[in-house]
Scaffold this motif. Sequence first.
Motif, PDB file in Angstrom:
ATOM      1  N   ASP A 204     -10.000  -2.503 -16.174  1.00 32.03           N
ATOM      2  CA  ASP A 204      -8.641  -2.115 -15.778  1.00 32.03           C
ATOM      3  C   ASP A 204      -7.766  -3.361 -15.662  1.00 32.03           C
ATOM      4  N   LEU A 205      -6.529  -3.229 -16.120  1.00 33.86           N
ATOM      5  CA  LEU A 205      -5.567  -4.336 -16.039  1.00 33.86           C
ATOM      6  C   LEU A 205      -4.211  -3.746 -15.676  1.00 33.86           C
ATOM      7  N   PHE A 206      -3.547  -4.360 -14.728  1.00 36.91           N
ATOM      8  CA  PHE A 206      -2.228  -3.835 -14.320  1.00 36.91           C
ATOM      9  C   PHE A 206      -1.399  -4.950 -13.720  1.00 36.91           C
TER      10      PHE A 206
ATOM     11  N   ARG B  60       6.714  -7.979 -15.026  1.00 37.99           N
ATOM     12  CA  ARG B  60       6.190  -7.892 -16.408  1.00 37.99           C
ATOM     13  C   ARG B  60       6.913  -8.856 -17.346  1.00 37.99           C
ATOM     14  N   GLY B  61       6.202  -9.262 -18.384  1.00 36.39           N
ATOM     15  CA  GLY B  61       6.793 -10.150 -19.385  1.00 36.39           C
ATOM     16  C   GLY B  61       6.850 -11.600 -18.944  1.00 36.39           C
ATOM     17  N   LYS B  62       6.124 -11.932 -17.858  1.00 37.09           N
ATOM     18  CA  LYS B  62       6.151 -13.313 -17.351  1.00 37.09           C
ATOM     19  C   LYS B  62       4.805 -14.004 -17.510  1.00 37.09           C
ATOM     20  N   GLY B  63       3.922 -13.420 -18.266  1.00 40.03           N
ATOM     21  CA  GLY B  63       2.646 -14.092 -18.542  1.00 40.03           C
ATOM     22  C   GLY B  63       1.531 -13.747 -17.574  1.00 40.03           C
ATOM     23  N   ILE B  64       1.769 -12.776 -16.683  1.00 38.98           N
ATOM     24  CA  ILE B  64       0.743 -12.497 -15.667  1.00 38.98           C
ATOM     25  C   ILE B  64      -0.417 -11.684 -16.258  1.00 38.98           C
ATOM     26  N   GLY B  65      -0.097 -10.735 -17.114  1.00 35.90           N
ATOM     27  CA  GLY B  65      -1.168  -9.985 -17.789  1.00 35.90           C
ATOM     28  C   GLY B  65      -2.058 -10.928 -18.588  1.00 35.90           C
ATOM     29  N   ARG B  66      -1.426 -11.827 -19.312  1.00 32.86           N
ATOM     30  CA  ARG B  66      -2.187 -12.803 -20.100  1.00 32.86           C
ATOM     31  C   ARG B  66      -3.041 -13.684 -19.172  1.00 32.86           C
ATOM     32  N   ALA B  67      -2.466 -14.106 -18.047  1.00 33.70           N
ATOM     33  CA  ALA B  67      -3.208 -14.965 -17.108  1.00 33.70           C
ATOM     34  C   ALA B  67      -4.424 -14.224 -16.542  1.00 33.70           C
TER      35      ALA B  67
ATOM     36  N   THR C  56      -1.526   4.709 -27.665  1.00 30.31           N
ATOM     37  CA  THR C  56      -0.072   4.751 -27.425  1.00 30.31           C
ATOM     38  C   THR C  56       0.410   3.612 -26.520  1.00 30.31           C
ATOM     39  N   ASN C  57      -0.493   2.761 -26.058  1.00 28.14           N
ATOM     40  CA  ASN C  57      -0.103   1.713 -25.107  1.00 28.14           C
ATOM     41  C   ASN C  57       0.481   0.502 -25.854  1.00 28.14           C
ATOM     42  N   THR C  58       1.747   0.634 -26.243  1.00 27.70           N
ATOM     43  CA  THR C  58       2.387  -0.378 -27.086  1.00 27.70           C
ATOM     44  C   THR C  58       2.441  -1.743 -26.404  1.00 27.70           C
TER      45      THR C  58
HETATM   46  C1  LIG Z   1      -0.018  -4.343 -20.263  1.00 27.66           C
HETATM   47  C2  LIG Z   1       0.435  -5.186 -19.085  1.00 27.66           C
HETATM   48  C3  LIG Z   1      -0.769  -5.501 -18.185  1.00 27.66           C
HETATM   49  C4  LIG Z   1       1.030  -6.493 -19.623  1.00 27.66           C
HETATM   50  O1  LIG Z   1       1.335  -7.293 -18.501  1.00 27.66           O
HETATM   51  P1  LIG Z   1       2.473  -8.427 -18.539  1.00 27.66           P
HETATM   52  O2  LIG Z   1       2.312  -9.206 -17.277  1.00 27.66           O
HETATM   53  O3  LIG Z   1       3.806  -7.839 -18.813  1.00 27.66           O
HETATM   54  O4  LIG Z   1       2.000  -9.239 -19.812  1.00 27.66           O
HETATM   55  P2  LIG Z   1       2.427 -10.713 -20.229  1.00 27.66           P
HETATM   56  O5  LIG Z   1       3.750 -11.066 -19.637  1.00 27.66           O
HETATM   57  O6  LIG Z   1       1.286 -11.628 -19.933  1.00 27.66           O
HETATM   58  O7  LIG Z   1       2.593 -10.529 -21.790  1.00 27.66           O
HETATM   59  C5  LIG Z   1       1.846 -11.299 -22.664  1.00 27.66           C
HETATM   60  C6  LIG Z   1       2.333 -11.111 -24.071  1.00 27.66           C
HETATM   61  O8  LIG Z   1       2.396  -9.746 -24.485  1.00 27.66           O
HETATM   62  C7  LIG Z   1       3.694  -9.394 -24.952  1.00 27.66           C
HETATM   63  N1  LIG Z   1       4.173  -8.218 -24.254  1.00 27.66           N
HETATM   64  C8  LIG Z   1       3.673  -7.666 -23.135  1.00 27.66           C
HETATM   65  N2  LIG Z   1       4.393  -6.567 -22.791  1.00 27.66           N
HETATM   66  C9  LIG Z   1       5.364  -6.454 -23.728  1.00 27.66           C
HETATM   67  C10 LIG Z   1       6.425  -5.534 -23.934  1.00 27.66           C
HETATM   68  N3  LIG Z   1       6.648  -4.506 -23.090  1.00 27.66           N
HETATM   69  N4  LIG Z   1       7.231  -5.709 -25.013  1.00 27.66           N
HETATM   70  C11 LIG Z   1       7.052  -6.752 -25.835  1.00 27.66           C
HETATM   71  N5  LIG Z   1       6.048  -7.670 -25.691  1.00 27.66           N
HETATM   72  C12 LIG Z   1       5.230  -7.506 -24.658  1.00 27.66           C
HETATM   73  C13 LIG Z   1       4.613 -10.526 -24.588  1.00 27.66           C
HETATM   74  O9  LIG Z   1       5.386 -10.831 -25.722  1.00 27.66           O
HETATM   75  C14 LIG Z   1       3.716 -11.666 -24.223  1.00 27.66           C
HETATM   76  O10 LIG Z   1       3.606 -12.562 -25.279  1.00 27.66           O
HETATM   77  P3  LIG Z   1       3.876 -14.124 -25.044  1.00 27.66           P
HETATM   78  O11 LIG Z   1       2.996 -14.533 -23.897  1.00 27.66           O
HETATM   79  O12 LIG Z   1       3.460 -14.708 -26.341  1.00 27.66           O
HETATM   80  O13 LIG Z   1       5.331 -14.221 -24.730  1.00 27.66           O
HETATM   81  C15 LIG Z   1       1.540  -4.451 -18.258  1.00 27.66           C
HETATM   82  O14 LIG Z   1       2.572  -4.061 -19.156  1.00 27.66           O
HETATM   83  C16 LIG Z   1       1.054  -3.233 -17.518  1.00 27.66           C
HETATM   84  O15 LIG Z   1       0.515  -3.342 -16.412  1.00 27.66           O
HETATM   85  N6  LIG Z   1       1.239  -2.052 -18.104  1.00 27.66           N
HETATM   86  C17 LIG Z   1       0.882  -0.802 -17.450  1.00 27.66           C
HETATM   87  C18 LIG Z   1      -0.623  -0.643 -17.318  1.00 27.66           C
HETATM   88  C19 LIG Z   1      -1.347  -0.946 -18.587  1.00 27.66           C
HETATM   89  O16 LIG Z   1      -0.927  -0.622 -19.690  1.00 27.66           O
HETATM   90  N7  LIG Z   1      -2.505  -1.582 -18.411  1.00 27.66           N
HETATM   91  C20 LIG Z   1      -3.391  -1.873 -19.506  1.00 27.66           C
HETATM   92  C21 LIG Z   1      -4.186  -0.666 -19.783  1.00 27.66           C
HETATM   93  S1  LIG Z   1      -5.382  -0.908 -21.072  1.00 27.66           S
END
Ligand SMILES: CC(C)(COP(=O)(O)OP(=O)(O)OC[C@H]1O[C@@H](n2cnc3c(N)ncnc32)[C@H](O)[C@@H]1OP(=O)(O)O)[C@@H](O)C(=O)NCCC(=O)NCCS
Length: 147
Positions: A84-86, A92-99, A123-125
């Motif tokens: 799980d990742l959230f 969002r969009g600040k590099g936390i998911g990547r971190a 569907t999880n774009t």
């Molecule tokens: C998926 C999720 C964890 C991403 O978290 P985040 O903190 O926004 O991700 P980041 O900021 O680290 O994004 C990393 C890269 O992905 C891309 N990206 C992420 N979300 C994006 C969006 N909505 N649109 C465009 N690009 C996106 C960014 O361009 C970024 O690239 P970069 O580091 O080269 O600039 C977050 O959107 C989320 O929690 N979503 C809901 C729950 C979910 O989908 N969990 C995963 C289930 S499998």
Amino acid sequence: MPIEVRQLVASDRAAWEPLWIGYQTFYKRKLSEEMIELSWHRFLDPTQPLDAYGAFDGERMVGLVHIAMQTLTSFRRPACYLSDLFTDESVRGKGIGRALIEHVYKIAKERDCERVFWLTHETNTAGRLLYDKVAERSGFIHYWKPL
Ligand SMILES: CC(C)(COP(=O)(O)OP(=O)(O)OC[C@H]1O[C@@H](n2cnc3c(N)ncnc32)[C@H](O)[C@@H]1OP(=O)(O)O)[C@@H](O)C(=O)NCCC(=O)NCCS
């Protein structure tokens, strides 16, 4: 933004639950209180293969990732399932998911894992945009049969 990712401890329970419910809501699921409690206890139990990590912006927890260690037939060494990742919508969009994913890679290397793997919904774009940058798409299709 200086973000710290670390393993969750008992005192993180109150900060973890809303993020975990946020993840469930994203996938239009609702877990019972009992199931939420059970997972939390498993994270804290060293005999269980489940672990939870949080991303912190100062004192505020802004993201979570859960992992499960697995023994598979294809690998001599363990595999690490990123279950799980959230991240909170406000960050969002600040590099936390990547971190969070990169932290899992670090933990998996420390535990001598062969591979980190995970699933996402087709569907999880937003998720897939991130995953395509940090991993390879396997091509396998996921099946299940509820019992
Ligand atoms: C998926 C999720 C964890 C991403 O978290 P985040 O903190 O926004 O991700 P980041 O900021 O680290 O994004 C990393 C890269 O992905 C891309 N990206 C992420 N979300 C994006 C969006 N909505 N649109 C465009 N690009 C996106 C960014 O361009 C970024 O690239 P970069 O580091 O080269 O600039 C977050 O959107 C989320 O929690 N979503 C809901 C729950 C979910 O989908 N969990 C995963 C289930 S499998």
